[in-house]
Design an enzyme around this catalytic site. Structure first.
Site, PDB file in Angstrom:
ATOM      1  N   GLY A  11       0.831  -1.210   0.000  1.00  9.10           N
ATOM      2  CA  GLY A  11       0.000   0.000   0.000  1.00  9.10           C
ATOM      3  C   GLY A  11       0.859   1.252   0.000  1.00  9.10           C
ATOM      4  N   ASN A  33      -2.718  -8.555   0.138  1.00  7.39           N
ATOM      5  CA  ASN A  33      -3.567  -9.272  -0.824  1.00  7.39           C
ATOM      6  C   ASN A  33      -3.992  -8.356  -1.982  1.00  7.39           C
ATOM      7  OD1 ASN A  33      -5.381  -7.591   0.403  1.00  7.39           O
ATOM      8  ND2 ASN A  33      -6.906  -9.169   0.873  1.00  7.39           N
ATOM      9  N   ASP A  57      -4.102 -12.840   2.412  1.00 10.44           N
ATOM     10  CA  ASP A  57      -5.131 -12.102   3.144  1.00 10.44           C
ATOM     11  C   ASP A  57      -4.857 -12.313   4.641  1.00 10.44           C
ATOM     12  OD1 ASP A  57      -7.423 -11.308   4.467  1.00 10.44           O
ATOM     13  OD2 ASP A  57      -8.792 -12.184   2.987  1.00 10.44           O
ATOM     14  N   TYR A 146     -15.087   1.503   9.380  1.00 13.08           N
ATOM     15  CA  TYR A 146     -13.649   1.786   9.493  1.00 13.08           C
ATOM     16  C   TYR A 146     -13.317   2.226  10.923  1.00 13.08           C
ATOM     17  CZ  TYR A 146      -9.122   3.969   8.297  1.00 13.08           C
ATOM     18  OH  TYR A 146      -7.783   4.326   8.222  1.00 13.08           O
TER      19      TYR A 146
END
Ligand SMILES: NC(=O)c1ccc[n+]([C@@H]2O[C@H](COP(=O)([O-])OP(=O)(O)OC[C@H]3O[C@@H](n4cnc5c(N)ncnc54)[C@H](O)[C@@H]3O)[C@@H](O)[C@H]2O)c1
Length: 310
Positions: A11, A33, A57, A146
């Site tokens: 990321g 993932n 994952d 979130y």
């Protein structure tokens, strides 16, 4: 040589953290993932003998052979567009993933750091936000997936610390920007920079009077690295306290890009926080950290990175 695992390593922030850890002399194992990440973020590391990658994952059991000294848990959809599209995955990675990741740290006798968020403060009634503030979160609103996942993740981290004696750290990250963000991730910086570089209208939600503070990625990673090396276990805010209205921010981007974009206004999304600014006293007192890259410099670097990609 020490070994660090970085979940969410492909990321935006996980890849910058990986670069820093390699520079600090760690071997790094990235785990991702690609649900919101991008292999291009770690492409430059493919021939680095101290770097390896596992496509997995982290909501599934994590088994990595060999010694591990530190686990950095960064896996999670992070932009509002992502977690609104992936609500169940967001809740799962915050809960199941944040059972597996500290579990790996416990099994290896490793340190553990969770990437938490200023969203834990919700729409804050205290300003600026200190770590003592417990927050004002709507658990059943769209952003609850979130916010509550991260609040649960913090609770799980403290449980591993108190019950299993894992050496844990919690960083509450405030809005961070820089190269490797995705142009269409819906966050303010790529959205405004993309629109400005295309000379399209810049979309402001509400009247643009809501404030945000923006931290450049190298500053954030520096704070996180210092926290990982500390013996402090309570949450630490890392962010840039310089506060701007969204409208001022859009105008700044128009100026730096030399764009002909005009501002356009849309209704404010549900539960959009009106104000967000970190109190970074704790980071300064405990870690000797404060940001050093000002908005002008950070934006100039970021815009240069986005320019050939728009
Ligand atoms: N960027 C910010 O301003 C900011 C602010 C607060 C908190 N954070 C936190 O920092 C972390 C990184 O955010 P980012 O901005 O780099 O977002 P990002 O989407 O670029 O990175 C998240 C990474 O996690 C991976 N991931 C998600 N679920 C996974 C799973 N179940 N298993 C394995 N990998 C998985 C994604 O593929 C992606 O590569 C997140 O935990 C986020 O909540 C970021």
């Amino acid at each position: 040589m020490k070994t660090a695992v970085v979940t969410g390593g492909a990321g935006f922030l996980g890849s910058h953290l990986t670069d820093r850890l390699l520079k600090e002399g760690f071997a790094v194992i990235g785990v991702d993932n690609f649900i919101t990440g991008n292999p291009a973020n770690v492409e430059h590391l493919k021939d680095n003998k101290n770097y390896s990658f596992i496509e997995q994952d982290v909501t599934k059991y994590i088994d990595i052979p060999g010694d591990i000294n530190f686990v950095f848990h960064f896996a999670s959809p992070a932009s509002p567009i992502d977690y609104l599209e992936l609500p169940i995955q967001t809740l799962k990675v915050g809960s199941l993933g944040t059972h597996n990741a500290p579990g790996l740290a416990k099994a290896k006798g490793a340190g553990f750091l969770i990437a938490s968020t200023s969203e834990c403060y919700g729409d804050p009634l205290v300003h600026p936000q200190t770590e003592e503030y417990w927050g004002n979160v709507n658990p059943i609103g769209p952003r609850g997936v979130y916010d509550e996942a991260k609040r649960f993740a913090e609770a799980m981290t403290m449980a591993y610390h108190r019950y299993h004696k894992v050496d844990t750290k919690i960083v509450r990250i405030f809005n961070t920007y820089g190269p490797r963000m995705r142009l269409k991730d819906g966050r303010v910086v790529p959205a405004f920079v993309g629109q400005a570089l295309r000379n399209e209208p810049i979309t402001i939600f509400g009247e643009g009077t809501q404030t945000r503070s923006f931290c450049y990625c190298s500053d954030l990673i520096d704070g996180i690295y210092k926290l990982s090396q500390s013996d402090f276990h309570e949450p630490v805010n890392i962010g840039n306290p310089v506060e701007l209205t969204i409208k001022e921010f859009a105008e700044r981007i128009i100026r730096i890009t030399g764009s002909s974009s005009k501002l356009t206004y849309l209704p404010l999304p549900t539960d959009d926080p009106k104000q967000r600014r970190p109190d970074i006293t704790r980071a300064w007192q405990r870690l000797g950290w404060k940001p050093v890259i000002d908005l002008e410099k950070g934006l100039t670097e970021t815009i240069a990175w986005f320019k050939p990609r728009v």
